[in-house]
Each structure stands twice: as C-alpha cells, then as structure tokens.
Design a protein around this motif. Structure first.
Motif, PDB file in Angstrom:
ATOM      1  N   ALA A   1       2.540   2.161  -3.806  1.00  0.00           N
ATOM      2  CA  ALA A   1       2.176   3.499  -4.290  1.00  0.00           C
ATOM      3  C   ALA A   1       2.522   4.563  -3.262  1.00  0.00           C
ATOM      4  O   ALA A   1       3.007   5.649  -3.610  1.00  0.00           O
ATOM      5  CB  ALA A   1       0.684   3.542  -4.617  1.00  0.00           C
ATOM      6  N   VAL A   2       2.285   4.270  -2.003  1.00  0.00           N
ATOM      7  CA  VAL A   2       2.589   5.229  -0.929  1.00  0.00           C
ATOM      8  C   VAL A   2       4.097   5.483  -0.856  1.00  0.00           C
ATOM      9  O   VAL A   2       4.539   6.631  -0.732  1.00  0.00           O
ATOM     10  CB  VAL A   2       2.032   4.708   0.408  1.00  0.00           C
ATOM     11  N   ARG A   3       4.885   4.426  -0.947  1.00  0.00           N
ATOM     12  CA  ARG A   3       6.343   4.599  -0.921  1.00  0.00           C
ATOM     13  C   ARG A   3       6.824   5.375  -2.149  1.00  0.00           C
ATOM     14  O   ARG A   3       7.739   6.203  -2.053  1.00  0.00           O
ATOM     15  CB  ARG A   3       7.028   3.242  -0.855  1.00  0.00           C
TER      16      ARG A   3
ATOM     17  N   LEU B   1      -0.690  10.064   5.804  1.00  0.00           N
ATOM     18  CA  LEU B   1      -1.724   9.660   4.855  1.00  0.00           C
ATOM     19  C   LEU B   1      -2.274   8.317   5.308  1.00  0.00           C
ATOM     20  O   LEU B   1      -1.510   7.384   5.575  1.00  0.00           O
ATOM     21  CB  LEU B   1      -1.111   9.530   3.450  1.00  0.00           C
ATOM     22  N   LEU B   2      -3.583   8.211   5.409  1.00  0.00           N
ATOM     23  CA  LEU B   2      -4.248   6.946   5.728  1.00  0.00           C
ATOM     24  C   LEU B   2      -5.124   6.552   4.547  1.00  0.00           C
ATOM     25  O   LEU B   2      -5.970   7.340   4.119  1.00  0.00           O
ATOM     26  CB  LEU B   2      -5.133   7.074   6.974  1.00  0.00           C
ATOM     27  N   VAL B   3      -4.929   5.344   4.033  1.00  0.00           N
ATOM     28  CA  VAL B   3      -5.681   4.880   2.874  1.00  0.00           C
ATOM     29  C   VAL B   3      -6.325   3.543   3.195  1.00  0.00           C
ATOM     30  O   VAL B   3      -5.626   2.569   3.508  1.00  0.00           O
ATOM     31  CB  VAL B   3      -4.776   4.721   1.629  1.00  0.00           C
ATOM     32  N   GLU B   4      -7.643   3.476   3.110  1.00  0.00           N
ATOM     33  CA  GLU B   4      -8.300   2.177   3.243  1.00  0.00           C
ATOM     34  C   GLU B   4      -8.054   1.363   1.975  1.00  0.00           C
ATOM     35  O   GLU B   4      -8.081   1.885   0.857  1.00  0.00           O
ATOM     36  CB  GLU B   4      -9.802   2.340   3.471  1.00  0.00           C
TER      37      GLU B   4
ATOM     38  N   VAL C   1      -3.658   9.588  -5.481  1.00  0.00           N
ATOM     39  CA  VAL C   1      -3.625  10.216  -4.153  1.00  0.00           C
ATOM     40  C   VAL C   1      -2.214  10.183  -3.582  1.00  0.00           C
ATOM     41  O   VAL C   1      -1.690  11.193  -3.097  1.00  0.00           O
ATOM     42  CB  VAL C   1      -4.608   9.504  -3.203  1.00  0.00           C
ATOM     43  N   ALA C   2      -1.581   9.017  -3.633  1.00  0.00           N
ATOM     44  CA  ALA C   2      -0.255   8.857  -3.027  1.00  0.00           C
ATOM     45  C   ALA C   2       0.797   9.699  -3.734  1.00  0.00           C
ATOM     46  O   ALA C   2       1.735  10.203  -3.092  1.00  0.00           O
ATOM     47  CB  ALA C   2       0.139   7.384  -3.038  1.00  0.00           C
ATOM     48  N   ALA C   3       0.666   9.867  -5.043  1.00  0.00           N
ATOM     49  CA  ALA C   3       1.690  10.585  -5.804  1.00  0.00           C
ATOM     50  C   ALA C   3       1.845  12.023  -5.347  1.00  0.00           C
ATOM     51  O   ALA C   3       2.956  12.576  -5.364  1.00  0.00           O
ATOM     52  CB  ALA C   3       1.351  10.537  -7.295  1.00  0.00           C
ATOM     53  N   ASP C   4       0.746  12.660  -4.913  1.00  0.00           N
ATOM     54  CA  ASP C   4       0.793  14.076  -4.553  1.00  0.00           C
ATOM     55  C   ASP C   4       0.591  14.336  -3.068  1.00  0.00           C
ATOM     56  O   ASP C   4       0.557  15.497  -2.640  1.00  0.00           O
ATOM     57  CB  ASP C   4      -0.263  14.849  -5.342  1.00  0.00           C
ATOM     58  N   ALA C   5       0.446  13.279  -2.284  1.00  0.00           N
ATOM     59  CA  ALA C   5       0.114  13.475  -0.868  1.00  0.00           C
ATOM     60  C   ALA C   5       1.173  14.280  -0.123  1.00  0.00           C
ATOM     61  O   ALA C   5       0.853  15.147   0.695  1.00  0.00           O
ATOM     62  CB  ALA C   5      -0.094  12.122  -0.193  1.00  0.00           C
ATOM     63  N   ARG C   6       2.429  14.004  -0.410  1.00  0.00           N
ATOM     64  CA  ARG C   6       3.492  14.621   0.392  1.00  0.00           C
ATOM     65  C   ARG C   6       3.477  16.138   0.278  1.00  0.00           C
ATOM     66  O   ARG C   6       3.808  16.844   1.246  1.00  0.00           O
ATOM     67  CB  ARG C   6       4.851  14.062  -0.021  1.00  0.00           C
ATOM     68  N   SER C   7       3.109  16.663  -0.876  1.00  0.00           N
ATOM     69  CA  SER C   7       3.109  18.115  -1.033  1.00  0.00           C
ATOM     70  C   SER C   7       1.994  18.777  -0.232  1.00  0.00           C
ATOM     71  O   SER C   7       2.044  19.989   0.023  1.00  0.00           O
ATOM     72  CB  SER C   7       2.982  18.489  -2.507  1.00  0.00           C
TER      73      SER C   7
END
Length: 289
Positions: A242-244, A227-230, A213-219
């Motif tokens: 992963a988010v960074r 992005l909010l991730v529980e 999820v984090a790898a492609d979120a920015r696009s």
C-alpha cells in the motif's frame, strides 16, 4: 480517621491480590500496588478494584498509561497505547534527530495522542498536530498534547488536518487500526470489550485504513518526508504494498522481542535533509532485518 490505602494493602494483601488474580489479572501483585497508590482512600480503592475485575483495562481505571517513560492520560472509551508502539516512536525520533529547523509532525489516528507526545518529548521543539475521528479520543488527546503545544483536530484522516499542512509534514506517524475484522473477537476481553471497535478493526485483512492513509500520504509529506505505519508481522507485506502504491519507498522494521513492526514510507523527492533521513532509515532497517 479511615485507614490509608497502604494500610489496607498491608493488612489484607492476600484478598485484594486474590480477587484480581481470580479475575484473570496475570500481574495481580503489581496491579494491586498500582491501584493502592492511586486510591485516595479505601472507598476509592474498592471502586477501582470493582472496575478492574469487571474487565476494564487497568490503565483507564488509573487514568493513565505508561508509554515511553511518560504518563499518558487515558480514560474509558479510549484506545490504550501498547508498549510495542514504542518502536514507531523510536523510528520517528531517529529520523528527525538531526533534521534542521523545527520538524512538522502529525500523529494521525492519534487516540490518546501518546505517539505525538512521546516524539515531542524526545525531540524538543516540534510543530505537532494530531487527529482522530472519535470525539472521545480527541478530548483525551487534547489533555495530553495541548500543554505540550500540540494541536488536536477532529475528523476523518486527512480531512481533519489544516490545509496549510499539505506538503509540509516531515513525519507522518500512523497507528491506524490493523486487526482483521474476524480476529477482533479473539483479542483479550479488556481490549475487545472496553476499547472502541473502530480503534481495533482494520477491515477484512486489517489494512483498510492503512491503504487510505498511504494513498494520500505523499501529498501531505514535505519533500523527503516519511510515513511511519505500525502494522503486524503478518500484514507487513500488505502494508508495504500500500505504501509503494502511494508513490513512496517502503522498508519494514521488525523488533521480535516486542513483537513490533513498522513500515516506513519515504518520499522519493529530494530535500535539504532528505539524504540524512534516508540514511537513518536504511541503517535501522538493515539492523532489524
């Protein structure tokens, strides 16, 4: 005329409560009251109790779960929304409360669609999309979200979303499975046995789906989007890493009372409303540690 469910419980409360307690129901009295209220008659009540004592979650027996003040439809084979996930909803609402226009919200790995439903209910008009790979979850989410104007898509993560959403999402809310594979067996039986393993198992360290999820979120995020991730307290550093790695600024929000943890990933690109969203993020993070 057959006795009403209330009559059944008032005349024979002890056996009903005792049967639930013997099956391991910690809040047997409360569950008995819920089952009686939902039953259309004694036969229906007996059938629901039978399902409950075999380990089926109360929520799927009833057909709904309480979440953020709402009744969310659930059913067998669908992940039951947890109360800790209210923290994710609260963060989403705080971030978007002052956003101009109609925010675009995506509930990814949506399950029943509880997160998207609660965010939309709190904010008012939103452009709401939800997605899940499981067709059973998608059918359930459509029951919850389509009456509220939401659109539910089936597929693997971002592959499920309309291409027109790319670069437009103000808030991407994700409750992907994050239980490490080896820990699934340690979960309560009503979760590990009644809910789909794919909704629980997050891979060896619990972050397989989170990293994807984090790898492609920015696009998919709009400039300044979030992005909010529980996640869990133990896994939060891995989730934040992963988010960074996906090019987002990461912050961790923790609520000890609810044992709830959310990682926020903010798009660093500026937008008209980006400064206000960032300010909310930092103030909430500071308050929760």
């Amino acid at each position: 005329m057959p006795p009403s469910p209330d009559d059944v419980l008032s005349r024979h409360p002890a056996p009903l409560v005792a049967r639930l307690r013997a099956a391991g129901c910690v809040f047997a009295e409360e569950e008995a009251a819920e089952l009686v209220a939902a039953a259309s008659g004694p036969a229906h009540l007996a059938a629901m109790v039978d399902r409950r004592v075999t380990g089926e979650p109360l929520e799927t027996v009833l057909g709904w779960a309480r979440f953020c003040g709402l009744r969310v439809a659930v059913g067998p084979g669908v992940f039951v929304p947890r109360q800790r996930t209210a923290l994710l909803v609260e963060q989403a609402v705080a971030l978007l409360r002052s956003a101009p226009g109609t925010p675009v919200v995506v509930d990814l790995c949506c399950g029943s669609g509880a997160v998207g439903l609660a965010v939309a209910a709190a904010l008012g008009p939103v452009e709401l999309h939800a997605a899940d790979v499981d067709p059973v979850a998608v059918r359930c989410a459509r029951r919850n979200l389509e009456p509220a104007g939401g659109r539910v898509h089936q597929g693997d993560l971002y592959a499920a979303l309309p291409a027109a959403l790319r670069g437009r999402v103000d808030l991407l809310a994700v409750n992907a499975p994050y239980v490490p594979s080896a820990a699934v067996a340690l979960m309560p039986p009503e979760a590990r046995d009644a809910e789909p393993r794919a909704a629980l198992d997050g891979g060896p360290d619990g972050t397989d789906l989170q990293r994807r999820v984090a790898a492609d979120a920015r696009s998919w995020l709009a400039p300044g989007g979030t992005l909010l991730v529980e996640t869990s307290a133990r896994q939060a550093p891995l989730t934040a890493t992963a988010v960074r790695a996906g090019g987002l600024r990461a912050a961790v929000v923790r609520d000890e009372e609810r044992d709830a943890t959310v990682v926020l990933g903010t798009d660093p690109r500026s937008s008209v409303s980006g400064s206000s969203r960032s300010a909310v993020t930092h103030s909430v993070t500071d308050r929760n540690g």
